[in-house]
Design an enzyme around this catalytic site. Structure first.
Site, PDB file in Angstrom:
ATOM      1  N   ASP A 252     103.705 169.498  38.391  1.00  0.00           N
ATOM      2  CA  ASP A 252     103.638 169.103  39.712  1.00  0.00           C
ATOM      3  C   ASP A 252     102.811 167.981  39.755  1.00  0.00           C
ATOM      4  O   ASP A 252     102.997 166.944  40.866  1.00  0.00           O
ATOM      5  CB  ASP A 252     103.459 170.145  40.798  1.00  0.00           C
ATOM      6  CG  ASP A 252     104.577 171.039  40.910  1.00  0.00           C
ATOM      7  OD1 ASP A 252     105.701 170.765  41.552  1.00  0.00           O
ATOM      8  OD2 ASP A 252     104.526 172.084  40.346  1.00  0.00           O
TER       9      ASP A 252
ATOM     10  N   ASN B 175     100.486 172.977  38.220  1.00  0.00           N
ATOM     11  CA  ASN B 175     101.872 173.459  38.411  1.00  0.00           C
ATOM     12  C   ASN B 175     102.199 174.686  38.975  1.00  0.00           C
ATOM     13  O   ASN B 175     101.374 175.417  39.754  1.00  0.00           O
ATOM     14  CB  ASN B 175     102.311 173.629  36.649  1.00  0.00           C
ATOM     15  CG  ASN B 175     103.739 173.641  36.453  1.00  0.00           C
ATOM     16  OD1 ASN B 175     104.635 172.823  36.820  1.00  0.00           O
ATOM     17  ND2 ASN B 175     104.208 174.503  35.580  1.00  0.00           N
ATOM     18  N   LYS B 176     103.421 175.298  39.052  1.00  0.00           N
ATOM     19  CA  LYS B 176     104.015 176.503  39.571  1.00  0.00           C
ATOM     20  C   LYS B 176     102.933 177.420  39.296  1.00  0.00           C
ATOM     21  O   LYS B 176     102.339 177.779  38.141  1.00  0.00           O
ATOM     22  CB  LYS B 176     105.290 176.770  39.123  1.00  0.00           C
ATOM     23  CG  LYS B 176     105.721 178.070  40.068  1.00  0.00           C
ATOM     24  CD  LYS B 176     105.922 177.892  41.453  1.00  0.00           C
ATOM     25  CE  LYS B 176     106.428 179.175  42.280  1.00  0.00           C
ATOM     26  NZ  LYS B 176     106.679 178.853  43.492  1.00  0.00           N
TER      27      LYS B 176
END
Length: 230
Positions: free
Chosen positions: A77, A87-88
């Site tokens: 991200d 990121n996630k």
């Protein structure tokens, strides 16, 4: 193994591998609480004819410990200029386990020159009720609270490399490696990242509107060469 859903992984990497005649078997953690890995990544991979296995989010360490994973890969991200990956949530724990068991972790995405490091990123916390239920059915007792950080932070030393717009390089050292495009070029070209970098392109880095000149060149054994200035 991958994490969450990313078009660069299932829409590009798997397709390119198939075109090259390579067989990849994908392992997808489910990605709670909304199951992007199980619902999206696994489904798209299966539609492409890629063998895919879904595991729960608490299984990556076990699977990695059994030597069943050759590579961990994800999108991001956000990528900070020092190589930090946002990121996630769940990415960090997989990267940590991958490092421990000697499994490389490669990221795809574009560095954000507005984010020098993780201090420039604020992790979003979403509605904690999402982790208290599964597919709309509450699974916890009344009074139990939920916590839902949507993303996590993976430090550069856990990242083997970053691939972006035709480039790949180690995140531990903030430069990207471009493989030789012709037989007469050096085997690799190391191009430093700078805060003034504005875009990444398959053919060149754009630095304040013009290519960085001159890049440093090295051979495969790490010997630094001078770059021709023609």
């Amino acid at each position: 193994m991958t994490q969450c859903f990313a078009e660069t992984v299932v829409g590009l990497m798997l397709r390119e591998a198939a075109e090259q005649g390579k067989t990849i078997q994908l392992i997808c953690p489910e990605t709670r609480p909304f199951l992007q890995g199980a619902r999206l990544t696994a489904s798209v991979a299966a539609d492409q004819g890629c063998p895919v296995t879904v595991i729960t989010d608490n299984m990556p360490g076990m699977i990695l410990s059994q030597g069943k994973v050759d590579l961990f890969t994800s999108a991001a991200d956000a990528i900070c200029m020092d190589g930090t990956i946002i990121n996630k949530v769940g990415t960090f724990q997989i990267a940590l386990c991958a490092k421990h068991f000697g499994v490389p972790y490669y990221v795809t995405g574009s560095p954000d020159r507005r984010k020098p490091d993780a201090s420039a990123v604020q992790i979003e916390y979403r509605d904690g009720d999402a982790v208290l239920e599964h597919q709309g059915v509450r699974v916890t007792a009344p009074g139990v609270q939920g916590l839902y950080p949507a993303f996590d932070v993976t430090p550069p030393h856990l990242v083997t490399g970053i691939a972006t717009a035709g480039y790949a390089g180690t995140a531990e050292h903030p430069f990207f490696i471009r493989e030789a495009q012709t037989e007469t070029e050096p085997e690799f070209t190391l191009i430093p990242l700078t805060e003034d970098m504005v875009t990444l392109d398959r053919s060149e880095f754009v630095y304040s509107g013009s290519p960085i000149e001159p890049p440093v060149t090295v051979t495969a054994d790490g010997k630094v060469l001078e770059k021709d200035r023609d």
